[in-house]
Enzyme design. Structure first.
Site, PDB file in Angstrom:
ATOM      1  N   HIS A   1     -72.136   0.015  70.846  1.00 29.78           N
ATOM      2  CA  HIS A   1     -71.149  -0.062  70.335  1.00 29.78           C
ATOM      3  C   HIS A   1     -71.515  -1.863  71.080  1.00 29.78           C
ATOM      4  O   HIS A   1     -70.526  -2.655  70.697  1.00 29.78           O
ATOM      5  CB  HIS A   1     -69.957   0.602  70.162  1.00 29.78           C
ATOM      6  CG  HIS A   1     -69.721   1.333  68.758  1.00 29.78           C
ATOM      7  ND1 HIS A   1     -69.820   1.297  68.198  1.00 29.78           N
ATOM      8  CD2 HIS A   1     -69.120   2.541  69.338  1.00 29.78           C
ATOM      9  CE1 HIS A   1     -69.101   1.833  66.948  1.00 29.78           C
ATOM     10  NE2 HIS A   1     -69.195   2.900  68.065  1.00 29.78           N
TER      11      HIS A   1
ATOM     12  N   ASP B   1     -75.717   8.342  64.616  1.00 30.00           N
ATOM     13  CA  ASP B   1     -74.402   8.636  65.303  1.00 30.00           C
ATOM     14  C   ASP B   1     -72.742   8.126  63.565  1.00 30.00           C
ATOM     15  O   ASP B   1     -73.579   7.322  63.068  1.00 30.00           O
ATOM     16  CB  ASP B   1     -74.251   7.736  66.009  1.00 30.00           C
ATOM     17  CG  ASP B   1     -72.816   8.137  67.016  1.00 30.00           C
ATOM     18  OD1 ASP B   1     -72.451   8.655  68.358  1.00 30.00           O
ATOM     19  OD2 ASP B   1     -71.808   7.457  66.041  1.00 30.00           O
TER      20      ASP B   1
ATOM     21  N   HIS C   1     -70.278   6.651  63.646  1.00 28.88           N
ATOM     22  CA  HIS C   1     -69.547   5.123  63.441  1.00 28.88           C
ATOM     23  C   HIS C   1     -70.990   4.346  63.598  1.00 28.88           C
ATOM     24  O   HIS C   1     -72.078   4.836  64.439  1.00 28.88           O
ATOM     25  CB  HIS C   1     -69.500   4.732  65.265  1.00 28.88           C
ATOM     26  CG  HIS C   1     -68.002   6.260  65.177  1.00 28.88           C
ATOM     27  ND1 HIS C   1     -67.628   7.106  66.304  1.00 28.88           N
ATOM     28  CD2 HIS C   1     -67.092   6.334  64.386  1.00 28.88           C
ATOM     29  CE1 HIS C   1     -66.526   8.187  66.354  1.00 28.88           C
ATOM     30  NE2 HIS C   1     -65.938   7.289  65.122  1.00 28.88           N
TER      31      HIS C   1
ATOM     32  N   ASP D   1     -96.219   9.363  54.688  1.00 26.13           N
ATOM     33  CA  ASP D   1     -95.492  10.370  53.788  1.00 26.13           C
ATOM     34  C   ASP D   1     -95.164  11.671  53.781  1.00 26.13           C
ATOM     35  O   ASP D   1     -95.950  12.238  54.087  1.00 26.13           O
ATOM     36  CB  ASP D   1     -97.228  10.017  53.375  1.00 26.13           C
ATOM     37  CG  ASP D   1     -97.300  10.231  51.804  1.00 26.13           C
ATOM     38  OD1 ASP D   1     -98.578  10.598  51.547  1.00 26.13           O
ATOM     39  OD2 ASP D   1     -96.339  10.447  51.420  1.00 26.13           O
TER      40      ASP D   1
END
Length: 561
Positions: free
Chosen positions: A291, A327, A329, A406
């Protein structure tokens, strides 16, 4: 255009919810790894990560904390009803906080009413291998420790570069909230203790993994991803006993050191893996980082560890770096740092709910800018409870095709349902994608039993073990399928190889799966009328309604006569 057509993929950094300094003060008693309870993820390298301060992605909840958003289940009246509180509010009720999930329980209860953990659980001593139903020394399978020691002793003769490297330093435990508020902060030192205890009990680390010594990241290295504003604000926190960057992002006098150590470990692990000095690695670090944006610390994060690792891999020679953030978030900080950079492919799978889930960023239409379009890929789940099937389905149809592979076959806070086996299977897929050059970085995850079992499952895959219960021919949920189709439709503008996948899914699953569910309103928690109105208003409403009914009865009665 695929990533491989552009150039070979470099190192993968997986962000998950994953020089000497003066010695620790004698007054701080930090226990050894998982031994006793504390007192008080020729080619370039791919980096995987879990983790905005930028105005381009400012979500509608940028002024709200995680706790605010998770607690806001309905539109409650903020009226002060303190004068209507019953006299019992003055009675002190003895409580205890669950060591596993931090939630409060009434004294006298033996098990947590939320997660079921025993009040005297030994999870900080033995990690997830400690029994959740018994007291401290009860381990669910003690043979794991013996087997782990046996495997560890046989692996000690191997050269370090053949081993999985793990980065950990006890000084990162010094980062903690000084003044406890209503309950323990979810981002707490026990997160590392529980994972370390799990690895120690299983004989994985110390033992089968090669330890990486920690060093503090330099200012010059941080300036590759952060501005002076971020670096200076974090450094200033060392001058205070307690401080806050946001209402839920704390710091104490040791937090800046912990953040520099975490970033330094991630940088050195990335360099070691890309150069071949280590096979792969796991960064057991905190505070988390995804963050943290160019300028700001937020969402429990101070410096962006995954971004620092990606920068270090590039400095070591990687031409392309892939950051995968699983995660729950959205990693708004990582996206902000690399949104204009086509040398770093950033893919995030996260809970979004139309921007109503913290931090409110990471919509499918956020694809990068200023030449970096298509190198930012967001898979925004529309609800909570998303599990293994949806994640594996997104891996097979979005992550692996975009990253150039692939495919051969088809947290008290997050409230999603990915199991340790699911994380292990995704790690296995990424190992094939990156040809082994994989760094997993700890980010979120706040239920100790869940995070320690998932971390252990991931490290076992890094060590070469096969995941248990591999999922094949997965069937996504309706909401998961709609999300994947939405992302494919948008990203097909930048990755033409996604077109056939999009068409195939539409033909296989039928138009009914793409349409909105028949006029079903979005489910939400319905609050009681008395709670929504406030006690005084509700009482006034009830009395007024009763008076109105009585008045009507009297009028009818008089008219009758």
């Amino acid at each position: 255009m695929t990533l491989n057509n552009a150039s070979k993929v470099g190192m993968v950094v997986l962000e998950g919810g994953h020089a000497d300094h003066k010695s620790v003060s004698n007054t701080m008693q930090i226990n050894r790894l998982g031994n006793e309870e504390p007192e008080t993820n020729g080619h370039d390298q791919v980096v995987l990560t879990n983790a905005m301060a930028g105005k381009n992605y400012s979500g509608k909840h940028e002024d709200m904390t995680l706790e605010d958003i998770y607690g806001k289940d309905g539109d409650f009246d903020d009226e002060d009803d303190s004068d209507w509180e019953p006299i019992e509010k003055h009675i002190t009720i003895a409580t205890w906080f669950c060591v596993n999930c931090t939630l409060v329980n009434v004294d006298g209860a033996i098990y947590c009413h939320i997660c079921g953990e025993h009040k005297e659980s030994g999870i900080l001593r033995h990690g997830f291998l400690a029994s959740p139903l018994h007291e401290a020394d009860s381990v669910t399978n003690k043979s794991l420790k013996r087997n782990g020691k046996s495997e560890a002793s046989s692996s000690q003769s191997m050269a370090p570069h053949k081993l999985t490297a793990v980065g950990f330093d006890e000084r990162m435990l010094l980062h903690s909230e000084v003044e406890r508020k209503s309950h323990p902060h979810p981002e707490r030192p026990d997160r590392l203790r529980a994972i370390a205890a799990s690895l120690a009990t299983a004989g994985i680390f110390p033992g089968r993994c090669h330890p990486i010594s920690a060093r503090e990241i330099t200012r010059e290295e941080l300036l590759m991803v952060h501005s002076d504003e971020n670096i200076d604000s974090v450094e200033r926190s060392s001058q205070c006993v307690a401080s806050y960057f946001t209402s839920d992002t704390y710091a104490n006098k040791d937090s800046a050191l912990a953040a520099r150590l975490a970033a330094g470990l991630c940088a050195d692990l990335a360099s070691a893996i890309y150069s071949g000095r280590a096979k792969n690695g796991f960064a057991l670090v905190r505070p988390p980082g995804h963050h943290a944006g160019v300028k700001h610390a937020m969402g429990f994060c101070l410096h962006n560890n995954a971004a620092v690792a990606a920068s270090a891999a590039q400095a070591a020679g990687a031409k392309k770096v892939f950051i995968l953030d699983w995660d729950v978030h959205h990693g708004n900080g990582t996206q902000e740092i690399y949104e204009r950079n086509k040398m770093v492919l950033y893919i995030s799978l996260h809970r979004h709910e139309g921007g109503n889930f913290y931090p409110g960023t990471g919509a499918a239409h956020e694809v990068g800018s200023m030449g970096g379009e298509g190198y930012c890929v967001n898979v925004p789940w529309s609800r909570g409870g998303v599990g293994d099937n949806d994640y594996i389905f997104a891996f097979e149809h979005i992550v692996l095709p975009i990253a150039g592979f692939d495919a051969a076959r088809g947290d008290p806070l997050g409230c999603c349902d990915v199991t340790p086996a699911g994380y292990a299977q995704m790690t296995k897929m990424l190992t094939s994608l990156s040809r082994g050059k994989l760094l997993v970085i700890l980010e979120g995850g706040y239920n100790l039993r869940s995070i320690s079992s998932s971390a252990t499952a991931v490290i076992k895959v890094l060590l070469g073990e096969n995941p248990e219960n591999m999922l094949e021919n997965v069937v996504p949920s309706k909401s998961g399928l709609r999300t994947v189709l939405d992302v494919l439709k948008i990203q097909n503008n930048f990755w033409p190889n996604l077109g056939p996948i999009f068409s195939d899914l539409q033909s296989r699953w039928g138009s009914s799966a793409v349409q909105e569910i028949k006029k079903k309103k979005k489910r939400r928690f319905v609050v009681p009328l008395w709670w929504k109105m406030g006690r005084k208003k509700f009482l006034h409403h009830t009395l007024s309604e009763q008076l109105r009914i009585n008045s009507r009865k009297r009028i009818k009665s008089s008219l009758w006569f």
